[in-house]
Design an enzyme around this catalytic site. Structure first.
Site, PDB file in Angstrom:
ATOM      1  N   GLU A  41       0.836  -1.212   0.000  1.00 45.97           N
ATOM      2  CA  GLU A  41       0.000   0.000   0.000  1.00 45.97           C
ATOM      3  C   GLU A  41       0.873   1.267   0.000  1.00 45.97           C
ATOM      4  OE1 GLU A  41      -1.876   0.763   3.823  1.00 45.97           O
ATOM      5  OE2 GLU A  41      -3.575   1.774   2.878  1.00 45.97           O
ATOM      6  N   LYS A 112      -9.875   2.387  -1.891  1.00 49.55           N
ATOM      7  CA  LYS A 112     -10.027   1.803  -0.537  1.00 49.55           C
ATOM      8  C   LYS A 112     -11.327   2.286   0.122  1.00 49.55           C
ATOM      9  CE  LYS A 112      -7.194   1.474   3.716  1.00 49.55           C
ATOM     10  NZ  LYS A 112      -5.953   1.997   4.340  1.00 49.55           N
ATOM     11  N   CYS A 147      -5.266  -2.937   3.159  1.00 50.94           N
ATOM     12  CA  CYS A 147      -4.840  -2.729   4.549  1.00 50.94           C
ATOM     13  C   CYS A 147      -6.000  -2.763   5.552  1.00 50.94           C
ATOM     14  CB  CYS A 147      -4.027  -1.431   4.639  1.00 50.94           C
ATOM     15  SG  CYS A 147      -2.918  -1.413   6.080  1.00 50.94           S
TER      16      CYS A 147
HETATM   17  N1  LIG Z   1      -2.859   1.831   6.432  1.00 55.20           N
HETATM   18  C1  LIG Z   1      -3.762   1.223   7.165  1.00 55.20           C
HETATM   19  O1  LIG Z   1      -4.866   0.970   6.720  1.00 55.20           O
HETATM   20  C2  LIG Z   1      -3.335   0.864   8.561  1.00 55.20           C
HETATM   21  C3  LIG Z   1      -4.285  -0.124   9.221  1.00 55.20           C
HETATM   22  C4  LIG Z   1      -3.874  -0.427  10.625  1.00 55.20           C
HETATM   23  O2  LIG Z   1      -2.880   0.060  11.123  1.00 55.20           O
HETATM   24  C5  LIG Z   1      -4.723  -1.350  11.410  1.00 55.20           C
HETATM   25  O3  LIG Z   1      -5.787  -1.755  10.935  1.00 55.20           O
HETATM   26  O4  LIG Z   1      -4.316  -1.677  12.534  1.00 55.20           O
END
Ligand SMILES: NC(=O)CCC(=O)C(=O)O
Length: 265
Positions: A41, A112, A147
Protein backbone atom coordinates in the site's frame (compact mmCIF):
# COMPACT_ATOMS: atom_id res chain seq x y z
CA UNK A 1 0.22 -20.25 -10.26
CA UNK A 2 3.35 -18.42 -9.11
CA UNK A 3 3.22 -15.17 -7.16
CA UNK A 4 5.92 -12.79 -5.92
CA UNK A 5 5.11 -10.35 -3.13
CA UNK A 6 7.62 -7.51 -3.04
CA UNK A 7 7.95 -6.25 0.51
CA UNK A 8 9.88 -3.01 0.14
CA UNK A 9 11.06 -0.62 2.87
CA UNK A 10 9.50 2.84 2.74
CA UNK A 11 11.60 5.55 4.33
CA UNK A 12 11.98 9.30 4.02
CA UNK A 13 15.70 8.79 3.29
CA UNK A 14 14.91 7.57 -0.22
CA UNK A 15 13.29 9.72 -2.90
CA UNK A 16 10.05 8.59 -4.52
CA UNK A 17 11.84 8.45 -7.90
CA UNK A 18 14.49 6.13 -6.52
CA UNK A 19 11.92 3.83 -4.87
CA UNK A 20 9.83 3.75 -8.05
CA UNK A 21 12.90 2.76 -10.11
CA UNK A 22 13.93 0.14 -7.56
CA UNK A 23 10.47 -1.40 -7.55
CA UNK A 24 10.18 -1.36 -11.34
CA UNK A 25 13.52 -3.22 -11.53
CA UNK A 26 12.34 -5.76 -8.92
CA UNK A 27 9.13 -6.33 -10.91
CA UNK A 28 11.18 -6.92 -14.08
CA UNK A 29 13.32 -9.45 -12.17
CA UNK A 30 10.17 -11.57 -11.66
CA UNK A 31 9.93 -12.27 -15.42
CA UNK A 32 9.67 -16.01 -15.92
CA UNK A 33 9.42 -16.64 -12.15
CA UNK A 34 5.93 -15.24 -11.41
CA UNK A 35 2.53 -14.98 -13.05
CA UNK A 36 1.36 -12.39 -10.51
CA UNK A 37 3.43 -9.77 -8.67
CA UNK A 38 2.04 -7.86 -5.68
CA UNK A 39 3.33 -4.60 -4.15
CA UNK A 40 2.32 -2.89 -0.86
CA UNK A 41 0.00 0.00 0.00
CA UNK A 42 1.03 3.63 -0.65
CA UNK A 43 4.69 2.78 -1.22
CA UNK A 44 5.45 6.17 -2.81
CA UNK A 45 4.58 8.12 0.36
CA UNK A 46 4.20 5.58 3.18
CA UNK A 47 0.73 4.82 4.54
CA UNK A 48 1.30 6.95 7.66
CA UNK A 49 3.02 9.94 5.97
CA UNK A 50 -0.19 11.92 5.90
CA UNK A 51 1.43 15.25 5.04
CA UNK A 52 2.75 13.75 1.78
CA UNK A 53 -0.59 12.45 0.44
CA UNK A 54 -1.51 15.79 -1.16
CA UNK A 55 1.96 16.66 -2.48
CA UNK A 56 2.67 13.21 -3.95
CA UNK A 57 -0.85 12.48 -5.25
CA UNK A 58 -1.08 11.51 -8.93
CA UNK A 59 -3.73 10.63 -11.46
CA UNK A 60 -3.89 7.08 -12.81
CA UNK A 61 -1.98 8.39 -15.85
CA UNK A 62 0.80 9.76 -13.58
CA UNK A 63 4.45 8.64 -13.27
CA UNK A 64 3.79 5.74 -10.88
CA UNK A 65 1.11 4.07 -13.00
CA UNK A 66 3.13 4.76 -16.14
CA UNK A 67 6.24 3.10 -14.66
CA UNK A 68 4.26 0.15 -13.27
CA UNK A 69 2.41 -0.44 -16.56
CA UNK A 70 5.77 -0.60 -18.34
CA UNK A 71 7.29 -2.89 -15.70
CA UNK A 72 4.29 -5.26 -16.00
CA UNK A 73 4.61 -5.47 -19.78
CA UNK A 74 8.42 -5.76 -19.70
CA UNK A 75 8.11 -8.66 -17.24
CA UNK A 76 5.00 -10.16 -18.89
CA UNK A 77 3.26 -10.51 -15.50
CA UNK A 78 -0.02 -9.50 -13.91
CA UNK A 79 1.01 -6.70 -11.57
CA UNK A 80 -0.97 -5.63 -8.53
CA UNK A 81 1.07 -2.44 -8.09
CA UNK A 82 -0.15 -1.78 -4.55
CA UNK A 83 -1.86 1.54 -4.03
CA UNK A 84 -1.15 5.15 -4.97
CA UNK A 85 -2.51 8.37 -3.51
CA UNK A 86 -4.84 9.12 -6.42
CA UNK A 87 -5.79 12.66 -7.31
CA UNK A 88 -9.11 12.47 -9.09
CA UNK A 89 -9.01 15.43 -11.53
CA UNK A 90 -12.71 15.99 -10.74
CA UNK A 91 -12.45 15.88 -6.96
CA UNK A 92 -10.86 14.44 -3.82
CA UNK A 93 -7.93 12.13 -3.06
CA UNK A 94 -8.35 8.35 -2.89
CA UNK A 95 -6.13 5.49 -1.75
CA UNK A 96 -6.34 3.52 -5.00
CA UNK A 97 -5.02 0.05 -5.74
CA UNK A 98 -4.14 -0.65 -9.35
CA UNK A 99 -3.76 -3.87 -11.33
CA UNK A 100 -1.98 -4.08 -14.70
CA UNK A 101 -2.24 -6.88 -17.24
CA UNK A 102 0.87 -8.54 -18.76
CA UNK A 103 0.49 -6.20 -21.74
CA UNK A 104 0.57 -3.15 -19.47
CA UNK A 105 -3.13 -2.24 -19.61
CA UNK A 106 -4.79 -0.91 -16.46
CA UNK A 107 -7.07 -3.88 -15.69
CA UNK A 108 -8.62 -2.55 -12.46
CA UNK A 109 -8.56 0.29 -9.94
CA UNK A 110 -9.97 -0.14 -6.43
CA UNK A 111 -10.51 2.89 -4.18
CA UNK A 112 -10.03 1.80 -0.54
CA UNK A 113 -13.40 1.65 1.20
CA UNK A 114 -12.38 1.69 4.89
CA UNK A 115 -10.01 4.58 5.62
CA UNK A 116 -7.68 4.31 8.61
CA UNK A 117 -7.16 6.96 11.30
CA UNK A 118 -10.53 7.41 13.03
CA UNK A 119 -10.81 11.23 12.94
CA UNK A 120 -7.30 11.88 11.61
CA UNK A 121 -4.94 11.12 8.73
CA UNK A 122 -6.25 9.02 5.88
CA UNK A 123 -9.77 9.06 7.32
CA UNK A 124 -10.05 12.82 6.84
CA UNK A 125 -7.60 13.43 3.98
CA UNK A 126 -8.93 10.84 1.57
CA UNK A 127 -12.39 10.05 0.30
CA UNK A 128 -13.87 6.54 0.65
CA UNK A 129 -14.37 4.28 -2.32
CA UNK A 130 -17.81 2.74 -2.73
CA UNK A 131 -17.28 -0.13 -5.15
CA UNK A 132 -16.12 -3.71 -4.75
CA UNK A 133 -13.61 -4.73 -7.42
CA UNK A 134 -12.71 -8.16 -8.77
CA UNK A 135 -10.30 -8.95 -11.61
CA UNK A 136 -10.50 -12.07 -13.77
CA UNK A 137 -7.07 -13.64 -14.48
CA UNK A 138 -6.74 -16.79 -16.61
CA UNK A 139 -6.12 -18.91 -13.46
CA UNK A 140 -8.25 -17.24 -10.77
CA UNK A 141 -10.44 -14.26 -9.89
CA UNK A 142 -8.78 -11.67 -7.65
CA UNK A 143 -10.78 -9.75 -5.03
CA UNK A 144 -9.20 -6.43 -4.07
CA UNK A 145 -8.97 -4.92 -0.58
CA UNK A 146 -6.44 -2.58 1.07
CA UNK A 147 -4.84 -2.73 4.55
CA UNK A 148 -7.43 -1.57 7.15
CA UNK A 149 -10.13 -3.24 4.96
CA UNK A 150 -8.73 -6.50 6.36
CA UNK A 151 -10.68 -5.82 9.58
CA UNK A 152 -14.08 -5.79 7.82
CA UNK A 153 -15.25 -9.33 6.96
CA UNK A 154 -18.42 -8.14 5.18
CA UNK A 155 -16.27 -6.56 2.46
CA UNK A 156 -14.65 -9.95 1.76
CA UNK A 157 -18.02 -11.72 1.72
CA UNK A 158 -19.10 -9.22 -0.92
CA UNK A 159 -16.00 -10.06 -2.96
CA UNK A 160 -16.64 -13.81 -2.60
CA UNK A 161 -20.25 -13.29 -3.73
CA UNK A 162 -18.81 -11.47 -6.77
CA UNK A 163 -16.65 -14.54 -7.58
CA UNK A 164 -13.35 -13.81 -5.82
CA UNK A 165 -11.10 -16.81 -5.14
CA UNK A 166 -7.81 -15.04 -4.36
CA UNK A 167 -7.95 -12.05 -2.02
CA UNK A 168 -5.10 -9.59 -2.58
CA UNK A 169 -4.34 -7.09 0.18
CA UNK A 170 -1.56 -4.49 -0.12
CA UNK A 171 -0.82 -2.90 3.23
CA UNK A 172 1.32 -0.57 5.32
CA UNK A 173 0.64 -2.39 8.60
CA UNK A 174 2.45 -1.29 11.78
CA UNK A 175 4.65 -3.63 13.79
CA UNK A 176 2.64 -2.73 16.91
CA UNK A 177 -0.39 -4.65 15.58
CA UNK A 178 1.44 -7.46 13.77
CA UNK A 179 -0.46 -10.17 15.66
CA UNK A 180 -3.74 -8.79 14.23
CA UNK A 181 -2.29 -8.84 10.69
CA UNK A 182 -1.41 -12.54 10.79
CA UNK A 183 -4.59 -13.54 12.60
CA UNK A 184 -6.88 -11.55 10.28
CA UNK A 185 -5.14 -12.80 7.11
CA UNK A 186 -5.73 -16.39 8.24
CA UNK A 187 -9.30 -15.63 9.34
CA UNK A 188 -10.21 -14.06 5.97
CA UNK A 189 -8.76 -17.14 4.19
CA UNK A 190 -10.58 -19.67 6.37
CA UNK A 191 -13.98 -17.97 6.50
CA UNK A 192 -14.00 -17.28 2.75
CA UNK A 193 -12.27 -20.50 1.70
CA UNK A 194 -10.00 -18.41 -0.50
CA UNK A 195 -6.31 -17.70 -0.95
CA UNK A 196 -5.05 -14.56 0.80
CA UNK A 197 -1.99 -12.73 -0.57
CA UNK A 198 -1.17 -9.88 1.81
CA UNK A 199 1.86 -7.69 1.02
CA UNK A 200 3.10 -5.19 3.61
CA UNK A 201 5.99 -2.75 3.88
CA UNK A 202 9.26 -2.92 5.80
CA UNK A 203 11.27 -0.12 7.42
CA UNK A 204 9.99 2.89 9.34
CA UNK A 205 8.24 5.94 7.93
CA UNK A 206 6.59 8.84 9.75
CA UNK A 207 8.02 7.32 12.95
CA UNK A 208 5.88 4.16 12.53
CA UNK A 209 7.87 0.89 12.38
CA UNK A 210 6.28 -1.42 9.83
CA UNK A 211 5.47 -5.07 10.44
CA UNK A 212 6.70 -6.59 7.18
CA UNK A 213 5.69 -10.26 7.49
CA UNK A 214 3.86 -10.37 4.16
CA UNK A 215 1.89 -13.58 4.11
CA UNK A 216 0.21 -16.06 1.79
CA UNK A 217 -2.53 -18.28 3.23
CA UNK A 218 -4.41 -21.09 1.52
CA UNK A 219 -8.20 -21.72 1.67
CA UNK A 220 -7.72 -24.12 4.59
CA UNK A 221 -5.92 -21.45 6.61
CA UNK A 222 -2.43 -22.92 6.17
CA UNK A 223 0.35 -20.35 5.87
CA UNK A 224 2.10 -21.17 2.57
CA UNK A 225 4.77 -18.47 2.94
CA UNK A 226 5.62 -15.66 5.30
CA UNK A 227 8.27 -12.95 5.01
CA UNK A 228 10.48 -11.66 7.79
CA UNK A 229 10.54 -8.04 8.95
CA UNK A 230 12.95 -6.60 6.32
CA UNK A 231 12.95 -6.09 2.56
CA UNK A 232 12.17 -9.36 0.82
CA UNK A 233 10.67 -10.85 -2.32
CA UNK A 234 8.34 -13.58 -1.06
CA UNK A 235 7.82 -16.21 -3.75
CA UNK A 236 5.09 -18.82 -3.59
CA UNK A 237 3.37 -21.37 -5.84
CA UNK A 238 -0.25 -22.24 -5.29
CA UNK A 239 -2.98 -24.19 -7.02
CA UNK A 240 -6.07 -22.02 -7.64
CA UNK A 241 -8.16 -25.21 -8.02
CA UNK A 242 -7.82 -25.67 -4.25
CA UNK A 243 -10.52 -23.02 -3.74
CA UNK A 244 -13.23 -25.03 -5.51
CA UNK A 245 -11.98 -28.28 -3.93
CA UNK A 246 -12.12 -26.79 -0.40
CA UNK A 247 -15.56 -25.25 -0.97
CA UNK A 248 -16.76 -28.62 -2.31
CA UNK A 249 -15.30 -30.83 0.41
CA UNK A 250 -16.22 -28.58 3.33
CA UNK A 251 -19.19 -26.56 2.01
CA UNK A 252 -19.52 -24.08 4.89
CA UNK A 253 -20.19 -21.14 2.56
CA UNK A 254 -23.39 -22.90 1.46
CA UNK A 255 -24.63 -22.86 5.08
CA UNK A 256 -24.72 -19.08 5.32
CA UNK A 257 -27.97 -17.74 6.72
CA UNK A 258 -28.58 -14.31 5.29
CA UNK A 259 -30.82 -11.47 6.47
CA UNK A 260 -30.79 -12.33 10.20
CA UNK A 261 -31.65 -8.73 11.06
CA UNK A 262 -31.04 -7.10 14.47
CA UNK A 263 -31.24 -8.95 17.81
CA UNK A 264 -34.38 -8.66 19.95
CA UNK A 265 -33.75 -6.70 23.18
N1 LIG B 1 -2.86 1.83 6.43
C1 LIG B 1 -3.76 1.22 7.17
O1 LIG B 1 -4.87 0.97 6.72
C2 LIG B 1 -3.34 0.86 8.56
C3 LIG B 1 -4.29 -0.12 9.22
C4 LIG B 1 -3.87 -0.43 10.62
O2 LIG B 1 -2.88 0.06 11.12
C5 LIG B 1 -4.72 -1.35 11.41
O3 LIG B 1 -5.79 -1.76 10.94
O4 LIG B 1 -4.32 -1.68 12.53
Amino acid sequence: MRASLIQIAVSEDESVDSRRERLAALVREQAGAADLVVLPELWTTGAFSYERFGTEAETLEGPTCEAMAKAASDAGVWLHAGSVPERDPEGPLYNTSVVFSPSGELAAAYRKIHRFGFDEGEAVLMAAGRELVTVRLPETTLGLATCYDLRFPELFRGLVDAGAETLVIPAGWPERRRAHWTLLAQARAVENQAFVLACGTAGTHAGVPQAGHSIVVDPWGEVLAEAGPGEEVLRVSFDPAKVAATRDQFPALKDRVLGLGTPRR
